[in-house]
Design a protein around this motif. Structure first.
Motif, PDB file in Angstrom:
ATOM      1  N   VAL A   1       0.629  -1.122   0.077  1.00 51.11           N
ATOM      2  CA  VAL A   1       0.059   0.123  -0.046  1.00 51.11           C
ATOM      3  C   VAL A   1       0.777   1.149   0.081  1.00 51.11           C
ATOM      4  O   VAL A   1       0.443   2.098  -0.635  1.00 51.11           O
ATOM      5  CB  VAL A   1      -1.017   0.047   1.306  1.00 51.11           C
ATOM      6  CG1 VAL A   1      -2.108  -0.966   1.063  1.00 51.11           C
ATOM      7  CG2 VAL A   1      -0.336  -0.144   2.406  1.00 51.11           C
TER       8      VAL A   1
ATOM      9  N   ALA B   1       1.928   2.158  -3.402  1.00 47.54           N
ATOM     10  CA  ALA B   1       0.707   2.461  -4.095  1.00 47.54           C
ATOM     11  C   ALA B   1       0.334   4.120  -3.848  1.00 47.54           C
ATOM     12  O   ALA B   1      -0.195   4.814  -4.625  1.00 47.54           O
ATOM     13  CB  ALA B   1      -0.689   1.745  -3.842  1.00 47.54           C
ATOM     14  N   SER B   2       1.105   4.663  -2.882  1.00 42.18           N
ATOM     15  CA  SER B   2       0.925   6.001  -2.703  1.00 42.18           C
ATOM     16  C   SER B   2       2.075   6.978  -3.127  1.00 42.18           C
ATOM     17  O   SER B   2       2.801   6.593  -3.848  1.00 42.18           O
ATOM     18  CB  SER B   2       0.567   6.209  -1.136  1.00 42.18           C
ATOM     19  OG  SER B   2       2.017   5.944  -0.339  1.00 42.18           O
TER      20      SER B   2
ATOM     21  N   VAL C   1       3.478   7.336  -7.609  1.00 43.74           N
ATOM     22  CA  VAL C   1       1.903   6.591  -7.365  1.00 43.74           C
ATOM     23  C   VAL C   1       1.787   6.146  -8.983  1.00 43.74           C
ATOM     24  O   VAL C   1       1.139   6.597  -9.962  1.00 43.74           O
ATOM     25  CB  VAL C   1       0.986   8.301  -7.705  1.00 43.74           C
ATOM     26  CG1 VAL C   1      -0.144   7.691  -7.640  1.00 43.74           C
ATOM     27  CG2 VAL C   1       1.373   9.090  -6.524  1.00 43.74           C
TER      28      VAL C   1
ATOM     29  N   PHE D   1      -2.053   5.338   1.675  1.00 42.58           N
ATOM     30  CA  PHE D   1      -2.955   5.123   0.720  1.00 42.58           C
ATOM     31  C   PHE D   1      -4.322   5.004   1.043  1.00 42.58           C
ATOM     32  O   PHE D   1      -4.947   5.641   0.660  1.00 42.58           O
ATOM     33  CB  PHE D   1      -2.417   3.473   0.093  1.00 42.58           C
ATOM     34  CG  PHE D   1      -3.427   3.296  -0.834  1.00 42.58           C
ATOM     35  CD1 PHE D   1      -3.384   3.666  -2.318  1.00 42.58           C
ATOM     36  CD2 PHE D   1      -4.372   2.263  -0.721  1.00 42.58           C
ATOM     37  CE1 PHE D   1      -4.163   3.243  -3.264  1.00 42.58           C
ATOM     38  CE2 PHE D   1      -5.163   1.738  -1.626  1.00 42.58           C
ATOM     39  CZ  PHE D   1      -5.078   2.279  -2.679  1.00 42.58           C
TER      40      PHE D   1
ATOM     41  N   SER E   1      -8.159  10.817  -3.469  1.00 44.12           N
ATOM     42  CA  SER E   1      -7.407  10.040  -4.058  1.00 44.12           C
ATOM     43  C   SER E   1      -7.206  10.638  -5.800  1.00 44.12           C
ATOM     44  O   SER E   1      -6.307  10.931  -6.339  1.00 44.12           O
ATOM     45  CB  SER E   1      -7.840   8.630  -4.345  1.00 44.12           C
ATOM     46  OG  SER E   1      -9.045   8.694  -4.949  1.00 44.12           O
TER      47      SER E   1
ATOM     48  N   PHE F   1      -3.585  11.631  -5.784  1.00 48.34           N
ATOM     49  CA  PHE F   1      -2.889  10.935  -6.549  1.00 48.34           C
ATOM     50  C   PHE F   1      -3.125  11.214  -8.009  1.00 48.34           C
ATOM     51  O   PHE F   1      -2.153  10.920  -8.995  1.00 48.34           O
ATOM     52  CB  PHE F   1      -3.359   9.266  -6.359  1.00 48.34           C
ATOM     53  CG  PHE F   1      -2.989   8.833  -4.999  1.00 48.34           C
ATOM     54  CD1 PHE F   1      -2.149   9.300  -4.100  1.00 48.34           C
ATOM     55  CD2 PHE F   1      -3.859   7.671  -4.305  1.00 48.34           C
ATOM     56  CE1 PHE F   1      -1.792   8.803  -2.881  1.00 48.34           C
ATOM     57  CE2 PHE F   1      -3.359   7.388  -2.928  1.00 48.34           C
ATOM     58  CZ  PHE F   1      -2.674   7.905  -2.353  1.00 48.34           C
TER      59      PHE F   1
ATOM     60  N   ARG G   1      -4.918   7.435 -11.817  1.00 48.65           N
ATOM     61  CA  ARG G   1      -5.453   7.096 -10.751  1.00 48.65           C
ATOM     62  C   ARG G   1      -6.762   8.070 -10.066  1.00 48.65           C
ATOM     63  O   ARG G   1      -6.999   8.110  -9.115  1.00 48.65           O
ATOM     64  CB  ARG G   1      -4.329   7.280  -9.768  1.00 48.65           C
ATOM     65  CG  ARG G   1      -3.120   6.481  -9.820  1.00 48.65           C
ATOM     66  CD  ARG G   1      -3.364   5.165  -9.422  1.00 48.65           C
ATOM     67  NE  ARG G   1      -3.513   5.121  -8.055  1.00 48.65           N
ATOM     68  CZ  ARG G   1      -2.535   4.689  -7.254  1.00 48.65           C
ATOM     69  NH1 ARG G   1      -1.309   4.583  -7.754  1.00 48.65           N
ATOM     70  NH2 ARG G   1      -2.682   4.599  -5.835  1.00 48.65           N
TER      71      ARG G   1
ATOM     72  N   ASN H   1      -8.911   2.850  -6.434  1.00 46.27           N
ATOM     73  CA  ASN H   1      -8.894   2.888  -4.944  1.00 46.27           C
ATOM     74  C   ASN H   1      -8.640   1.676  -4.139  1.00 46.27           C
ATOM     75  O   ASN H   1      -8.777   1.613  -2.997  1.00 46.27           O
ATOM     76  CB  ASN H   1     -10.174   3.597  -4.570  1.00 46.27           C
ATOM     77  CG  ASN H   1     -10.104   5.221  -4.884  1.00 46.27           C
ATOM     78  OD1 ASN H   1      -8.884   5.454  -5.435  1.00 46.27           O
ATOM     79  ND2 ASN H   1     -11.050   5.844  -4.684  1.00 46.27           N
TER      80      ASN H   1
END
Length: 447
Positions: free
Chosen positions: A68, A71-72, A85, A400, A409, A413, A420, A426
């Motif tokens: 996670v 993913a951030s 990202v 995330f 998001s 992101f 994203r 998400n």
């Protein structure tokens, strides 16, 4: 996150986990001769089985954190530092999907078999403790699944054969959360209000409930549960900031995965440069490093970082090269930030209380008090708390989820990666290995 899917056959995964868990718990051979009835037969084997659940949590915790975090916007791959990202694919997302189910399956054995154990030396109090910890750990596993992948298949009985859970369908996120809540309620009833930083207690339940209710935006319950933990004298914000990760089981910790030189945590190899015994797989993102190094924002939290000879910055939170760095599942700083967010968002906001909690975190890290006032309003508080969570809990698997659950998001992101902005992303994709293991497993939409 409320995604439905067609038939889901998880039996191949769980059957394999059943055999491995039986072997791990009993340490007997041959594997194929071990039946589920033999796993837990007395007080000693019940506690051995419970230790196996904790071992399985150790087995997935770092995988979920890095899945996670990558993913951030906090973490990047060292060899692809400009890919902040990134687009997620079943090949690169990770998150520990199958390993989480291994822990859940082992918890299921404890929950199913401990009530029927016939052992005069196994008191009801001891039995309740074992069961309470198992319910807590199962709730934690499902909370990590739902925050990462959305609604998942609910498996509440141990896999005792290859067809035990054949045809199990995926539940909605709401149904998954409901099961988590039921498990946490069971754990709360069974566990005691004691302080034990390496095993689940009722305070661990309160802390996880505070996180759970934050995800559900049940602000009254989030505040109430966080307050129970904050009021316990055994939990405190330690100074300097680095003390909680350079030490072990400090007053900062509510629930901590402890490792040693004989039970090593290899997470340091992912974060450190080869000069320090690592592989340099991941590093903190450049833009985020500048925030941590800013005295007015990061303050003492710059101690998370170490500059390398070539000028990049390594994360040293998990950097003990003997493998003894802890992983922090629950710590008191998160509870202050949960309560701040809850106080700012409940039906009758308490902005004064929210500001006090926010400034407790900032003061501990030698950061100036927040410029907010009680009149600043909900949106200003939410933005400030989101930023403080990023700075305070940066490499523990929160960023995330925090951005997604606060509805930001697309703006945060999506500003880095236009793809994203699509809310289908998400949640992470189910890893390809799990899809290949089970031909009936349907991927999350968009992947």
């Amino acid at each position: 996150m409320e995604l439905m899917m067609k038939k889901l056959n998880i039996t191949l995964i769980l059957a394999a986990l059943w055999l491995s868990s039986c072997s791990d718990l009993l340490n007997t051979e041959p594997e194929q001769n071990i039946s589920d009835e033999a796993v837990i037969v007395d007080e000693k084997s019940a506690n051995t089985a419970l230790v196996g659940v904790y071992d399985a949590l150790q087995g997935y915790a770092t995988s979920n954190i890095i899945g996670v975090d990558l993913a951030s916007d906090n973490v990047v791959n060292y060899n692809n530092q400009n890919n902040l990202v990134p687009d997620l694919t079943p090949n690169n997302a990770g998150g520990g999907f199958s390993a989480i189910y291994k822990m859940i399956n082992q918890a299921n054995f404890v929950i199913a078999l401990v009530p029927g154990v016939q052992d005069g030396f196994f008191t009801q109090e001891e039995r309740n403790q074992v069961l309470g910890e198992a319910y807590f750990l199962r709730a934690l596993g499902y909370l990590d699944l739902v925050k990462t992948y959305g609604g998942v298949q609910l498996v509440l009985a141990p896999a005792t054969g290859p067809d035990t859970h054949k045809g199990t369908k995926r539940s909605t996120a709401a149904e998954t959360y409901a099961q988590i809540g039921a498990d946490l309620d069971q754990a709360e009833q069974l566990l005691k209000e004691t302080v034990n930083r390496t095993r689940a207690t009722r305070f661990s339940v309160y802390a996880l409930k505070a996180r759970y209710f934050t995800y559900l935006q049940n602000w009254e319950q989030a505040e109430a549960n966080a307050s129970k933990v904050i009021a316990q004298a055994g939990f405190k914000l330690v100074k300097p900031y680095s003390a909680f990760f350079t030490g072990k089981t400090t007053e900062e910790s509510i629930f901590e995965l402890v490792y040693s030189t004989s039970d090593r945590n290899s997470f340091y190899t992912n974060w450190l440069s080869p000069a320090d015994g690592g592989r340099h797989d991941y590093i903190p993102a450049r833009e985020f490093v500048s925030q941590l190094l800013d005295p007015a924002r990061g303050g003492a939290r710059k101690s998370l970082l170490k500059q390398t000879a070539e000028g990049s910055w390594d994360l040293i939170q998990y950097g003990k090269p003997d493998g003894s760095s802890s992983v922090f599942i629950l710590r008191i700083a998160e509870q202050y930030l949960i309560r701040a967010e809850a106080r700012a968002n409940k039906a009758a906001p308490d902005f004064t209380g929210a500001l006090a909690d926010l400034n407790a975190i900032r003061s501990r890290s030698d950061v100036p008090a927040s410029p907010l006032t009680a009149a600043s309003g909900k949106e200003a508080f939410n933005l400030a708390i989101l930023e403080e969570r990023r700075l305070e809990l940066p490499f523990e698997g929160h960023r995330f989820v925090d951005v997604v659950r606060t509805g930001r998001s697309a703006s945060i992101f999506g500003a880095v990666n236009a793809n994203r902005k699509n809310q289908q992303f998400n949640v992470l994709p189910i890893p390809l290995t799990a899809i290949q293991t089970d031909g009936d497993l349907v991927q999350n939409p968009g992947y």
